[in-house]
Design a protein around this motif. Structure first.
Motif, PDB file in Angstrom:
ATOM      1  N   LYS A 327     160.561  79.152  37.504  1.00  0.00           N
ATOM      2  CA  LYS A 327     161.415  80.236  37.019  1.00  0.00           C
ATOM      3  C   LYS A 327     160.574  81.379  36.467  1.00  0.00           C
ATOM      4  O   LYS A 327     160.618  82.502  36.968  1.00  0.00           O
ATOM      5  N   THR A 328     159.788  81.042  35.437  1.00  0.00           N
ATOM      6  CA  THR A 328     159.152  82.085  34.654  1.00  0.00           C
ATOM      7  C   THR A 328     158.124  82.854  35.468  1.00  0.00           C
ATOM      8  O   THR A 328     157.146  82.286  35.939  1.00  0.00           O
ATOM      9  N   ASP A 383     149.077  84.875  27.723  1.00  0.00           N
ATOM     10  CA  ASP A 383     150.339  84.333  28.194  1.00  0.00           C
ATOM     11  C   ASP A 383     151.486  85.263  27.771  1.00  0.00           C
ATOM     12  O   ASP A 383     151.575  85.646  26.608  1.00  0.00           O
ATOM     13  N   GLU A 386     153.229  84.620  24.565  1.00  0.00           N
ATOM     14  CA  GLU A 386     152.467  84.948  23.363  1.00  0.00           C
ATOM     15  C   GLU A 386     152.317  86.462  23.196  1.00  0.00           C
ATOM     16  O   GLU A 386     152.316  86.967  22.079  1.00  0.00           O
ATOM     17  N   SER A 418     151.528  72.273  29.430  1.00  0.00           N
ATOM     18  CA  SER A 418     152.944  72.277  29.792  1.00  0.00           C
ATOM     19  C   SER A 418     153.534  70.873  29.814  1.00  0.00           C
ATOM     20  O   SER A 418     154.746  70.730  29.927  1.00  0.00           O
ATOM     21  N   ARG A 481     164.740  82.395  25.883  1.00  0.00           N
ATOM     22  CA  ARG A 481     163.717  81.353  25.813  1.00  0.00           C
ATOM     23  C   ARG A 481     163.383  81.176  24.338  1.00  0.00           C
ATOM     24  O   ARG A 481     163.107  82.153  23.636  1.00  0.00           O
ATOM     25  N   THR A 538     161.624  74.272  36.320  1.00  0.00           N
ATOM     26  CA  THR A 538     161.003  74.998  35.223  1.00  0.00           C
ATOM     27  C   THR A 538     160.663  74.102  34.040  1.00  0.00           C
ATOM     28  O   THR A 538     161.244  73.023  33.875  1.00  0.00           O
ATOM     29  N   ASP A 540     161.089  75.264  31.177  1.00  0.00           N
ATOM     30  CA  ASP A 540     161.945  75.815  30.120  1.00  0.00           C
ATOM     31  C   ASP A 540     163.156  74.917  29.862  1.00  0.00           C
ATOM     32  O   ASP A 540     163.402  73.944  30.561  1.00  0.00           O
ATOM     33  N   ARG A 587     162.655  71.385  31.872  1.00  0.00           N
ATOM     34  CA  ARG A 587     161.721  70.573  31.083  1.00  0.00           C
ATOM     35  C   ARG A 587     160.982  69.552  31.955  1.00  0.00           C
ATOM     36  O   ARG A 587     160.835  68.397  31.575  1.00  0.00           O
TER      37      ARG A 587
HETATM   38  P1  ATP Z   1     158.063  77.692  34.707  1.00  0.00           P
HETATM   39  O1  ATP Z   1     157.724  76.277  35.054  1.00  0.00           O
HETATM   40  O2  ATP Z   1     159.319  78.187  35.288  1.00  0.00           O
HETATM   41  O3  ATP Z   1     156.934  78.652  34.836  1.00  0.00           O
HETATM   42  P2  ATP Z   1     157.828  77.822  31.844  1.00  0.00           P
HETATM   43  O4  ATP Z   1     156.803  78.865  31.872  1.00  0.00           O
HETATM   44  O5  ATP Z   1     158.959  78.018  30.921  1.00  0.00           O
HETATM   45  O6  ATP Z   1     158.497  77.555  33.194  1.00  0.00           O
HETATM   46  P3  ATP Z   1     156.005  76.121  30.581  1.00  0.00           P
HETATM   47  O7  ATP Z   1     155.038  77.219  30.499  1.00  0.00           O
HETATM   48  O8  ATP Z   1     155.578  74.757  30.945  1.00  0.00           O
HETATM   49  O9  ATP Z   1     157.148  76.449  31.550  1.00  0.00           O
HETATM   50  O10 ATP Z   1     156.734  76.083  29.179  1.00  0.00           O
HETATM   51  C1  ATP Z   1     157.557  75.016  28.781  1.00  0.00           C
HETATM   52  C2  ATP Z   1     158.014  75.215  27.369  1.00  0.00           C
HETATM   53  O11 ATP Z   1     156.899  75.186  26.491  1.00  0.00           O
HETATM   54  C3  ATP Z   1     158.689  76.557  27.097  1.00  0.00           C
HETATM   55  O12 ATP Z   1     160.065  76.475  27.291  1.00  0.00           O
HETATM   56  C4  ATP Z   1     158.354  76.834  25.653  1.00  0.00           C
HETATM   57  O13 ATP Z   1     159.308  76.219  24.814  1.00  0.00           O
HETATM   58  C5  ATP Z   1     157.037  76.136  25.466  1.00  0.00           C
HETATM   59  N1  ATP Z   1     155.931  77.101  25.545  1.00  0.00           N
HETATM   60  C6  ATP Z   1     155.664  77.950  26.553  1.00  0.00           C
HETATM   61  N2  ATP Z   1     154.557  78.673  26.299  1.00  0.00           N
HETATM   62  C7  ATP Z   1     154.110  78.271  25.109  1.00  0.00           C
HETATM   63  C8  ATP Z   1     152.995  78.607  24.298  1.00  0.00           C
HETATM   64  N3  ATP Z   1     152.121  79.521  24.654  1.00  0.00           N
HETATM   65  N4  ATP Z   1     152.860  77.980  23.123  1.00  0.00           N
HETATM   66  C9  ATP Z   1     153.729  77.037  22.742  1.00  0.00           C
HETATM   67  N5  ATP Z   1     154.785  76.670  23.450  1.00  0.00           N
HETATM   68  C10 ATP Z   1     154.994  77.258  24.625  1.00  0.00           C
END
Ligand code: ATP
Length: 866
Positions: A327-328, A383, A386, A418, A481, A538, A540, A587
């Motif tokens: 997604k993201t 990121d 962030e 992740s 998010r 995702t 998320d 998730r």
């Molecule tokens: P996709 O798989 O669609 O790219 P995503 O970017 O949301 O999705 P992740 O980056 O694995 O997937 O993030 C999963 C979860 O971890 C997010 O929903 C958020 O709650 C948390 N998260 C994401 N980035 C950070 C970060 N830099 N620090 C702490 N927690 C984070």
């Protein structure tokens, strides 16, 4: 050899003459001149001359040369010259095609070559890995490929997978401590990292000690045969088919040779004719047409932001029936802005906090402390999640990231990953060490024991938990998010690890918006119209993901959204049974992705899967087409993928599928064009032989036709522009081979029509004499084959696809017609090509008959093909 692992990192820096600012440009240049580039072995490319010479290795070409020599021996110098000219032109065309295709494939390779982050002139810059020199300071982040050997000078839980060198698949934790031993094996050199390995966790810095051939992998790389570019399945298939066809044609040529001799033709004439027939009828261009069309096609795709890393992917693209997309950043813009926060038991708009409230101020400071992103006016690095937090604190509250980070220095960090979905830092705050943790709320809540508000710290009760979960739910329903923040005091900062992320004090939530990309909705619609199921996968939250999926049309009434933990509870068989109903997976961890791909594949689907993280490698490899993100993707993900998106955009995948479908269709059309023409030639010769008629073609005729039709027009058909209807059809069934019955019967019908036209012309000519007859047959076959190019452009009529939409083909046909006219009209050429002067009436018949197959086939298409 220097034993860098034995000495301290400062000594290594000194030995390699590097300062804390890295190397200077002049120093880099000097070192590059002295030691060369960071490459494994010489990339030896064939010279153009070698390619040219290789054209003469072909069996048919050798036979032709023998025939030329034989003619010379018998004093037929004209034939010799014609044959040699044909051979030369063929060789030149072959060389040009090969070199062009190679050039465009190489430029494609350069586009996807690896990069590295180094410190030079005091600045962190990204360079092609090839340009790394000894002494460069190299930054390593999770997901990076290491492309030189070096001594670690900084390690933050840096873990490296060295399986390509040691065979050990468990990652090695790296440190900077010197190892005071002799004879340490590679696996035990914990303060060094080696080219060919990759970072699985944490981050670190190393100073390069060896590059290229001198690296550990370079030493063994010599033993490894450089992998040859493998043929794509289609090419292999066509090669195989081409060989079988060649044998069949040689048998036919032999039979005709024998019949000719029995009928009293001279041995040499019969031989020449049989050779010419074999050369003209054997479709030697099949595999090279595929290469050229693929080469040009992939170049076009690269311009449209999809870089093909493995050629066979182009063929599979057309058959994709499921696209599993992150997604993201892929479906969304990856431009996040904080919209609301939850603090002090209340939801507040992003600008409603008060800096004179110490608790609220601490919450804002924490956004900057537990954060690796930096933003300046020109650049935002890090990121996007962030970056959003930094922008929030800076723009809405005028806070200065550098100042806050200096005031509360970072003592330790536990990086985000992740799988864990958390990140922590330890900072010195008012003399105390504080662990700041941020991450996914569902993961963080289970680690919370207390809660802080402006009133102070209180016990965390079930009511609190319920309230927070409700707030989170409503944030998520709006597609926001959510990140949760917590902290605790710790004693030994240096010992902190993932094990310490518990007993936390909850502070608040930050909710940010990452709007869908504008193109996503349209791309999803096109996908569905093309019979392709889009699926969102995702990390998320489920509700956030479903909200976005609904907005862009992926999630429909009755669809299911499933979370990673739910997948863990069901078997592969159960997943397979329900996979078609699930359009959102939330998730998820990288391991879940493999199961999802497999479930779809077991249902007979061709699956594309996107990925960016270090752990996405296996899922990308499992998918029929692994697609890596060019901007946000790790080197590891790119390496495992067969396609890279330079704009990380879902709609680019859909465009690539359309291109894949067009390329496949063009290859198919081009091959049908070649084979139909060859069939026409053979049928005509067989007809004349069986009917005991004079020989319809002189050998030079067949060679001339072969030269004219097998090159330019065939390529022009392969370059037919994108047909907008390709995305209205269902994905191509991979189990149906290209050369199937329908395909074969069509080409036989088309070939027969051309043969009939040719033989009618032949009979008309026979009323005058045998030479006129063969001239008319030759001219008709040549023209009809050229005109047939317009039939081969598309399944549909040329009036539907646009008369002038393929100018290459129009040019190729005009060139062909002009050359043929020269042969027919210019007297000296008439002699060489053994043709009679035709009357205007005869020309009328020739053109009329040559147009007949075109007219009939176009009429059929206009009436019967939608
Ligand atoms: P996709 O798989 O669609 O790219 P995503 O970017 O949301 O999705 P992740 O980056 O694995 O997937 O993030 C999963 C979860 O971890 C997010 O929903 C958020 O709650 C948390 N998260 C994401 N980035 C950070 C970060 N830099 N620090 C702490 N927690 C984070």
């Amino acid at each position: 050899m220097d034993k860098f692992y034995k000495i301290s990192s400062d000594e290594v820096m000194e030995k390699l003459s590097v300062t804390q600012d890295g190397l200077t440009d002049t120093e880099v240049k000097k070192r590059q001149e002295q030691y060369g580039f960071n490459e494994l072995g010489e990339q030896h490319r064939k010279s153009t001359f070698k390619v040219f010479m290789e054209q003469f290795k072909d069996f048919l070409v050798i036979i032709l040369i023998v025939a030329a020599l034989l003619s010379a021996f018998l004093g037929k110098f004209e034939s010799t010259i014609v044959i040699l000219v044909v051979v030369m032109i063929n060789a030149i065309l072959g060389t040009v095609q090969h070199v062009k295709a190679e050039q465009s494939l190489n430029s494609l390779k350069n586009l996807s070559s690896p990069t590295a982050k180094v410190l030079r002139n005091g600045e962190k810059v990204e360079i092609p890995s090839k340009e790394i020199v000894v002494g460069d300071i190299l930054y390593l982040d999770a997901g990076d490929y290491i492309s030189a050997d070096g001594r670690i000078i900084e390690s933050h839980s840096l873990q490296v997978n060295e399986s390509s060198l040691t065979g050990e698949s468990i990652s090695v934790l790296k440190s900077i401590e010197p190892i005071n031993e002799d004879d340490v094996s590679i696996g035990d050199k914990k303060n060094m990292a080696f080219s060919g390995s990759f970072v699985t966790y944490g981050r670190g810095v190393l100073v390069v000690t060896d590059i290229g051939q001198k690296t550990e992998i370079g030493k063994i790389a010599n033993l490894m045969e450089s992998a040859k570019e493998k043929k794509t399945p289609l090419q292999a298939n066509l090669d195989n088919f081409g060989k079988k066809l060649a044998i069949a044609i040689i048998i036919i040529a032999l039979i005709i040779f024998v019949i000719d001799i029995i009928r009293g033709r001279t041995l040499i004439d019969s031989f020449m004719f049989a050779v010419a027939l074999a050369v003209a009828a054997i479709p030697e261009a099949l595999s090279s047409i595929v290469t050229i069309v693929l080469a040009f096609g992939t170049q076009k795709m690269a311009k449209e932001n999809a870089i093909i890393r493995k050629l066979h992917a182009v063929e599979s693209l057309g058959s994709i029936s499921v696209i599993c997309s992150d997604k993201t950043g892929t479906l969304t813009q990856n431009k996040m802005t904080v919209q609301q926060v939850f603090l002090d038991n209340k939801v507040k708009d992003q600008d409603q906090l008060e800096l004179n409230n110490p608790f609220q101020k601490y919450f804002l400071e924490m956004q900057l402390l537990c954060n690796d992103a930096t933003t300046t006016n020109e650049k935002e690095i890090g990121d996007p999640t962030e970056i959003a937090l930094v922008n929030y604190a800076e723009d809405s509250y005028n806070m200065d990231e550098a100042e806050i980070r200096k005031k509360y220095p970072r003592l330790k960090e536990v990086p985000f990953d992740s799988d864990r979905k958390l990140m922590s830092t330890v900072n010195k705050v008012d003399g105390k060490s504080k662990l700041h943790t941020k991450g996914a709320l569902d993961v963080l809540l289970d680690r919370v024991v207390k809660m802080e508000t402006s009133e102070g710290i209180i016990d965390f009760t079930n009511e609190h938990r319920k309230q927070i979960e409700e707030v989170n739910h409503s944030f998520s329903e709006n597609g926001l998010r959510v990140l949760a923040f917590a902290y605790k005091e710790v004693s030994e900062a240096s010992q902190i690890s993932t094990e310490d992320e518990h007993d936390l004090i909850f502070i608040g939530l930050t909710a940010m918006m990452d709007p869908p990309r504008e193109e996503s909705k349209g791309a999803v619609e096109r996908c569905i119209a093309a019979g392709i199921k889009p699926v969102m996968i995702t990390g998320d939250h489920k509700i956030t993901a479903s909200a976005i999926a609904k907005q862009i049309g992926i999630f429909k009434e009755g669809d299911k959204a499933v979370e990673g933990y739910e997948l863990e509870k069901i078997s592969d068989e159960e997943l397979k049974n329900m996979v078609e109903d699930i359009s959102v997976y939330a998730r998820v961890s990288p391991e879940h992705k493999i199961r999802i791909v497999r479930a779809w594949q077991e249902k007979g689907n061709i699956v594309a899967m996107t990925g960016d993280g270090v752990n996405d490698g296996p899922a990308l490899k499992q998918a029929d087409i692994g697609i890596a993100m060019g901007i946000t993707g790790t080197e590891v993900a790119k390496d495992a993928s067969s396609m890279v998106l330079t704009d990380d955009n879902f709609s680019t995948i859909v465009k690539a599928v359309a291109n894949g479908r067009s390329i496949y269709a063009n290859i198919k059309n081009s091959i049908r064009f070649l084979l139909a023409g060859n069939t026409a030639g053979i049928l005509s010769v067989l007809y004349a032989t069986i009917g005991a008629l004079p020989v319809p073609f002189a050998p030079v005729h067949l060679l001339f036709i072969n030269l004219l039709t097998d090159s330019l027009p065939a390529i022009a058909i392969g370059l037919e522009p994108h047909n907008k209807h390709v995305m209205e059809e269902k994905p191509r069934d991979v189990t149906t081979p290209l050369l199937n019955k329908v395909f074969a019967s069509r080409l036989v019908v088309e070939g027969s029509l051309i043969a009939v036209a040719t033989m009618i012309a032949f009979h008309i000519g026979l009323t005058t004499d045998a030479l006129t007859a063969s001239t008319m047959a030759f001219a008709t076959l040549c023209l009809a084959r050229l005109f047939h190019g317009f039939n081969a452009r598309s399944r549909q009529s040329i009036f539907k696809v646009g008369l002038f939409s393929n100018l290459y083909l129009i040019a190729a046909v005009i060139i062909g017609v002009v050359l043929l006219q020269l042969v027919l009209l210019v007297e000296p050429l008439q002699g060489v090509f053994e043709v009679a002067s035709l009357t205007a009436e005869q020309f009328g018949y020739v053109y009329g008959l040559a147009l007949m197959p075109l007219v009939l086939i176009q009429l059929y298409k206009l009436i019967f093909v939608k």
